[in-house]
Design a protein around this motif. Structure first.
Motif, PDB file in Angstrom:
ATOM      1  N   LEU A 221      44.041 116.040 -56.939  1.00  0.00           N
ATOM      2  CA  LEU A 221      43.341 114.760 -57.069  1.00  0.00           C
ATOM      3  C   LEU A 221      43.804 113.770 -56.008  1.00  0.00           C
ATOM      4  CD1 LEU A 221      43.318 114.340 -60.960  1.00  0.00           C
ATOM      5  CD2 LEU A 221      41.440 115.069 -59.477  1.00  0.00           C
ATOM      6  N   ALA A 222      45.120 113.758 -55.725  1.00  0.00           N
ATOM      7  CA  ALA A 222      45.656 112.824 -54.735  1.00  0.00           C
ATOM      8  C   ALA A 222      45.089 113.114 -53.348  1.00  0.00           C
ATOM      9  CB  ALA A 222      47.179 112.896 -54.714  1.00  0.00           C
ATOM     10  N   LEU A 223      45.037 114.391 -52.978  1.00  0.00           N
ATOM     11  CA  LEU A 223      44.543 114.720 -51.641  1.00  0.00           C
ATOM     12  C   LEU A 223      43.046 114.471 -51.520  1.00  0.00           C
ATOM     13  CD1 LEU A 223      45.279 115.734 -48.841  1.00  0.00           C
ATOM     14  CD2 LEU A 223      44.703 118.034 -49.595  1.00  0.00           C
ATOM     15  N   LEU A 224      42.268 114.859 -52.521  1.00  0.00           N
ATOM     16  CA  LEU A 224      40.822 114.651 -52.453  1.00  0.00           C
ATOM     17  C   LEU A 224      40.487 113.157 -52.409  1.00  0.00           C
ATOM     18  CD1 LEU A 224      39.487 117.390 -54.894  1.00  0.00           C
ATOM     19  CD2 LEU A 224      39.521 117.435 -52.394  1.00  0.00           C
ATOM     20  N   ALA A 225      41.195 112.366 -53.230  1.00  0.00           N
ATOM     21  CA  ALA A 225      40.963 110.921 -53.213  1.00  0.00           C
ATOM     22  C   ALA A 225      41.403 110.323 -51.881  1.00  0.00           C
ATOM     23  CB  ALA A 225      41.716 110.258 -54.364  1.00  0.00           C
ATOM     24  N   GLY A 226      42.536 110.787 -51.368  1.00  0.00           N
ATOM     25  CA  GLY A 226      43.016 110.293 -50.074  1.00  0.00           C
ATOM     26  C   GLY A 226      42.084 110.668 -48.935  1.00  0.00           C
ATOM     27  N   ALA A 227      41.550 111.897 -48.974  1.00  0.00           N
ATOM     28  CA  ALA A 227      40.617 112.333 -47.932  1.00  0.00           C
ATOM     29  C   ALA A 227      39.343 111.491 -47.958  1.00  0.00           C
ATOM     30  CB  ALA A 227      40.277 113.810 -48.123  1.00  0.00           C
ATOM     31  N   ALA A 228      38.860 111.175 -49.171  1.00  0.00           N
ATOM     32  CA  ALA A 228      37.667 110.325 -49.287  1.00  0.00           C
ATOM     33  C   ALA A 228      37.959 108.934 -48.727  1.00  0.00           C
ATOM     34  CB  ALA A 228      37.232 110.236 -50.747  1.00  0.00           C
ATOM     35  N   LEU A 229      39.139 108.387 -49.030  1.00  0.00           N
ATOM     36  CA  LEU A 229      39.504 107.066 -48.534  1.00  0.00           C
ATOM     37  C   LEU A 229      39.631 107.069 -47.013  1.00  0.00           C
ATOM     38  CD1 LEU A 229      40.315 104.154 -49.187  1.00  0.00           C
ATOM     39  CD2 LEU A 229      42.689 104.959 -49.401  1.00  0.00           C
ATOM     40  N   ILE A 230      40.219 108.127 -46.464  1.00  0.00           N
ATOM     41  CA  ILE A 230      40.356 108.236 -45.008  1.00  0.00           C
ATOM     42  C   ILE A 230      38.985 108.232 -44.342  1.00  0.00           C
ATOM     43  CG2 ILE A 230      40.963 109.866 -43.165  1.00  0.00           C
ATOM     44  CD1 ILE A 230      43.428 110.616 -44.824  1.00  0.00           C
ATOM     45  N   SER A 231      38.033 108.979 -44.921  1.00  0.00           N
ATOM     46  CA  SER A 231      36.701 109.052 -44.311  1.00  0.00           C
ATOM     47  C   SER A 231      35.985 107.706 -44.387  1.00  0.00           C
ATOM     48  CB  SER A 231      35.865 110.133 -45.007  1.00  0.00           C
ATOM     49  OG  SER A 231      35.538 109.761 -46.334  1.00  0.00           O
ATOM     50  N   VAL A 232      36.139 106.988 -45.506  1.00  0.00           N
ATOM     51  CA  VAL A 232      35.472 105.695 -45.666  1.00  0.00           C
ATOM     52  C   VAL A 232      36.053 104.671 -44.691  1.00  0.00           C
ATOM     53  CG1 VAL A 232      35.124 103.752 -47.234  1.00  0.00           C
ATOM     54  CG2 VAL A 232      34.801 106.089 -48.059  1.00  0.00           C
ATOM     55  N   VAL A 233      37.382 104.567 -44.648  1.00  0.00           N
ATOM     56  CA  VAL A 233      38.027 103.613 -43.739  1.00  0.00           C
ATOM     57  C   VAL A 233      37.733 103.974 -42.291  1.00  0.00           C
ATOM     58  CG1 VAL A 233      40.246 102.706 -42.958  1.00  0.00           C
ATOM     59  CG2 VAL A 233      39.834 103.040 -45.397  1.00  0.00           C
ATOM     60  N   GLY A 234      37.806 105.270 -41.975  1.00  0.00           N
ATOM     61  CA  GLY A 234      37.528 105.708 -40.611  1.00  0.00           C
ATOM     62  C   GLY A 234      36.116 105.375 -40.180  1.00  0.00           C
ATOM     63  N   ASN A 235      35.161 105.542 -41.095  1.00  0.00           N
ATOM     64  CA  ASN A 235      33.780 105.237 -40.739  1.00  0.00           C
ATOM     65  C   ASN A 235      33.562 103.742 -40.542  1.00  0.00           C
ATOM     66  OD1 ASN A 235      30.965 106.383 -40.500  1.00  0.00           O
ATOM     67  ND2 ASN A 235      30.627 104.836 -42.081  1.00  0.00           N
ATOM     68  N   ILE A 236      34.267 102.915 -41.332  1.00  0.00           N
ATOM     69  CA  ILE A 236      34.169 101.461 -41.138  1.00  0.00           C
ATOM     70  C   ILE A 236      34.693 101.082 -39.760  1.00  0.00           C
ATOM     71  CG2 ILE A 236      35.104  99.249 -41.912  1.00  0.00           C
ATOM     72  CD1 ILE A 236      34.969 100.344 -44.777  1.00  0.00           C
ATOM     73  N   VAL A 237      35.815 101.673 -39.373  1.00  0.00           N
ATOM     74  CA  VAL A 237      36.379 101.409 -38.039  1.00  0.00           C
ATOM     75  C   VAL A 237      35.404 101.853 -36.957  1.00  0.00           C
ATOM     76  CG1 VAL A 237      38.235 102.026 -36.447  1.00  0.00           C
ATOM     77  CG2 VAL A 237      38.758 101.547 -38.848  1.00  0.00           C
ATOM     78  N   ARG A 238      34.817 103.028 -37.147  1.00  0.00           N
ATOM     79  CA  ARG A 238      33.872 103.540 -36.143  1.00  0.00           C
ATOM     80  C   ARG A 238      32.645 102.642 -36.028  1.00  0.00           C
ATOM     81  NH1 ARG A 238      29.431 107.083 -36.331  1.00  0.00           N
ATOM     82  NH2 ARG A 238      29.108 108.246 -34.379  1.00  0.00           N
ATOM     83  N   ASN A 239      32.090 102.207 -37.148  1.00  0.00           N
ATOM     84  CA  ASN A 239      30.925 101.322 -37.111  1.00  0.00           C
ATOM     85  C   ASN A 239      31.260  99.977 -36.477  1.00  0.00           C
ATOM     86  OD1 ASN A 239      28.843 102.917 -38.193  1.00  0.00           O
ATOM     87  ND2 ASN A 239      29.532 102.534 -40.283  1.00  0.00           N
ATOM     88  N   THR A 240      32.472  99.498 -36.719  1.00  0.00           N
ATOM     89  CA  THR A 240      32.895  98.239 -36.108  1.00  0.00           C
ATOM     90  C   THR A 240      32.972  98.381 -34.586  1.00  0.00           C
ATOM     91  OG1 THR A 240      34.178  97.692 -38.089  1.00  0.00           O
ATOM     92  CG2 THR A 240      34.693  96.477 -36.081  1.00  0.00           C
ATOM     93  N   LEU A 241      33.559  99.475 -34.132  1.00  0.00           N
ATOM     94  CA  LEU A 241      33.657  99.710 -32.688  1.00  0.00           C
ATOM     95  C   LEU A 241      32.266  99.867 -32.068  1.00  0.00           C
ATOM     96  CD1 LEU A 241      36.668 102.198 -32.559  1.00  0.00           C
ATOM     97  CD2 LEU A 241      36.650  99.800 -31.814  1.00  0.00           C
ATOM     98  N   LEU A 242      31.385 100.606 -32.744  1.00  0.00           N
ATOM     99  CA  LEU A 242      30.031 100.790 -32.218  1.00  0.00           C
ATOM    100  C   LEU A 242      29.292  99.459 -32.116  1.00  0.00           C
ATOM    101  CD1 LEU A 242      28.943 104.036 -34.117  1.00  0.00           C
ATOM    102  CD2 LEU A 242      29.347 103.810 -31.661  1.00  0.00           C
ATOM    103  N   THR A 243      29.450  98.625 -33.136  1.00  0.00           N
ATOM    104  CA  THR A 243      28.802  97.306 -33.114  1.00  0.00           C
ATOM    105  C   THR A 243      29.367  96.451 -31.988  1.00  0.00           C
ATOM    106  OG1 THR A 243      28.501  97.436 -35.512  1.00  0.00           O
ATOM    107  CG2 THR A 243      28.258  95.275 -34.497  1.00  0.00           C
ATOM    108  N   PHE A 244      30.678  96.508 -31.805  1.00  0.00           N
ATOM    109  CA  PHE A 244      31.316  95.742 -30.736  1.00  0.00           C
ATOM    110  C   PHE A 244      30.819  96.210 -29.363  1.00  0.00           C
ATOM    111  CE2 PHE A 244      34.733  95.454 -27.577  1.00  0.00           C
ATOM    112  CZ  PHE A 244      34.939  94.077 -27.559  1.00  0.00           C
ATOM    113  N   PHE A 245      30.781  97.517 -29.148  1.00  0.00           N
ATOM    114  CA  PHE A 245      30.334  98.050 -27.858  1.00  0.00           C
ATOM    115  C   PHE A 245      28.874  97.686 -27.587  1.00  0.00           C
ATOM    116  CE2 PHE A 245      33.581 101.677 -28.451  1.00  0.00           C
ATOM    117  CZ  PHE A 245      34.578 100.907 -27.890  1.00  0.00           C
ATOM    118  N   HIS A 246      28.029  97.821 -28.620  1.00  0.00           N
ATOM    119  CA  HIS A 246      26.612  97.522 -28.427  1.00  0.00           C
ATOM    120  C   HIS A 246      26.389  96.028 -28.237  1.00  0.00           C
ATOM    121  CE1 HIS A 246      22.324  98.326 -28.649  1.00  0.00           C
ATOM    122  NE2 HIS A 246      22.186  97.366 -29.558  1.00  0.00           N
ATOM    123  N   GLY A 247      27.100  95.224 -29.022  1.00  0.00           N
ATOM    124  CA  GLY A 247      26.899  93.782 -28.939  1.00  0.00           C
ATOM    125  C   GLY A 247      27.409  93.160 -27.661  1.00  0.00           C
TER     126      GLY A 247
END
Length: 302
Positions: A221-247
């Protein structure tokens, strides 16, 4: 003469398996090559591209199936009506004009072969290789999930806009649209992180199986929950960078991270984080088990 007969003993012993493997190779090699080529060149459909983690999942499934070959060989041969039924279903799917049914015929065919040769005991033995193949077989599952991603899209857009305002950028948000310097960035359903979430969870499951930690519910449970959190946080960072580059008009950087190998590097870093998390969970469990306050047995924590 006896020496030459000994050489042919393994071939004779595994002749049935070899013939079945050859037949399956002839049936599915073109399909699997189509998947691999599509994942590597990114020429496959968007939904099926989500399953590119099969590039590591299929070899891993084959490896653990190979490790159990002696145990599988020692199982008694046992025909199964369920296996025959599953084989008929797999053949029907394979001959279907529907792409997703053709794809699903692959894990069904493998399961049918195992059932026919070794029965339910063989299916239990091969359950993990078959599961890893099934979870990595391309289907329309992402397309079915996409309509329910709107809350995640809004969250991504809102957090990305908040982070960019912290560095002094003029940003406004309307639902899933981010306006930066008169440029609009859309957090589309396929930019909501579903692909990375599926990949992180799959790799986490592989790590749990490889390390033998599937027997521990807290670790799982700890690893699956942690993996989900990593993907969510990572995607937020990626979307922020993409928005910054495009803007800010950094088109080359936007394309590098969005469609080029920059996205692959970013994904690899997130998967490495999942591996490191598994290592960290193991270290924590071991330290708590060995600590004086932990008591005498492992059952106190993991």
């Amino acid at each position: 003469m006896q020496a030459s007969l000994k050489v042919f003993d393994p071939v004779k012993r595994h002749s049935t398996e070899a013939a079945i493997a050859l037949l399956l190779g002839m049936l599915y090699a073109p399909l699997i090559w189509y998947w691999i080529d599509g994942w590597l060149s990114k020429s496959i459909s968007i939904e099926h591209e989500y399953f590119s983690y099969a590039l590591i999942g299929f070899p891993y499934a084959a490896w653990i199936a190979w490790l159990s070959r002696q145990h599988r060989h020692n199982l008694p041969s046992s025909g199964s009506f369920l296996g025959i039924s599953l084989l008929a279903l797999a053949v029907t799917f394979y001959l279907s004009p529907v792409q997703n049914l053709i794809n699903l015929s692959f894990p069904l065919m493998l399961g049918a072969v195992v059932l026919i040769l070794k029965g339910l005991s063989g299916l239990r033995l091969m359950r993990w290789p078959l599961l890893f193949v099934l979870l990595a077989t391309p289907t329309e599952l992402p397309y079915l999930i996409a309509p329910y991603l709107m809350p995640i899209q809004r969250m991504n857009a809102a957090i990305a806009a908040f982070l960019l305002t912290q560095i002094g950028m003029d940003v406004s948000v309307d639902q899933i649209y981010i306006l930066v310097n008169e440029r609009i960035v859309e957090v589309a359903p396929y930019c909501a992180g579903l692909k990375m979430l599926m990949t992180c969870l799959y790799v986490a499951l592989m790590m749990l199986h490889w390390t033998g930690n599937l027997r521990s519910r807290p670790k799982t449970l700890a690893l699956l929950a942690g993996a989900a959190l990593i993907s969510v946080v990572g995607n937020i960072v990626r979307n922020t960078l993409l928005t910054f580059f495009h803007g800010t008009g950094r088109t080359d950087w936007f394309e590098w991270l969005h469609e080029s190998w920059g996205g692959d590097v970013f994904s690899a870093l997130l998967l490495l984080s999942v591996v490191l998390l598994m290592n960290g969970i193991d270290r924590m469990a071991n330290s708590l088990t060995l600590s004086p306050a932990g008591g005498a047995g492992k059952d106190n924590f993991f």
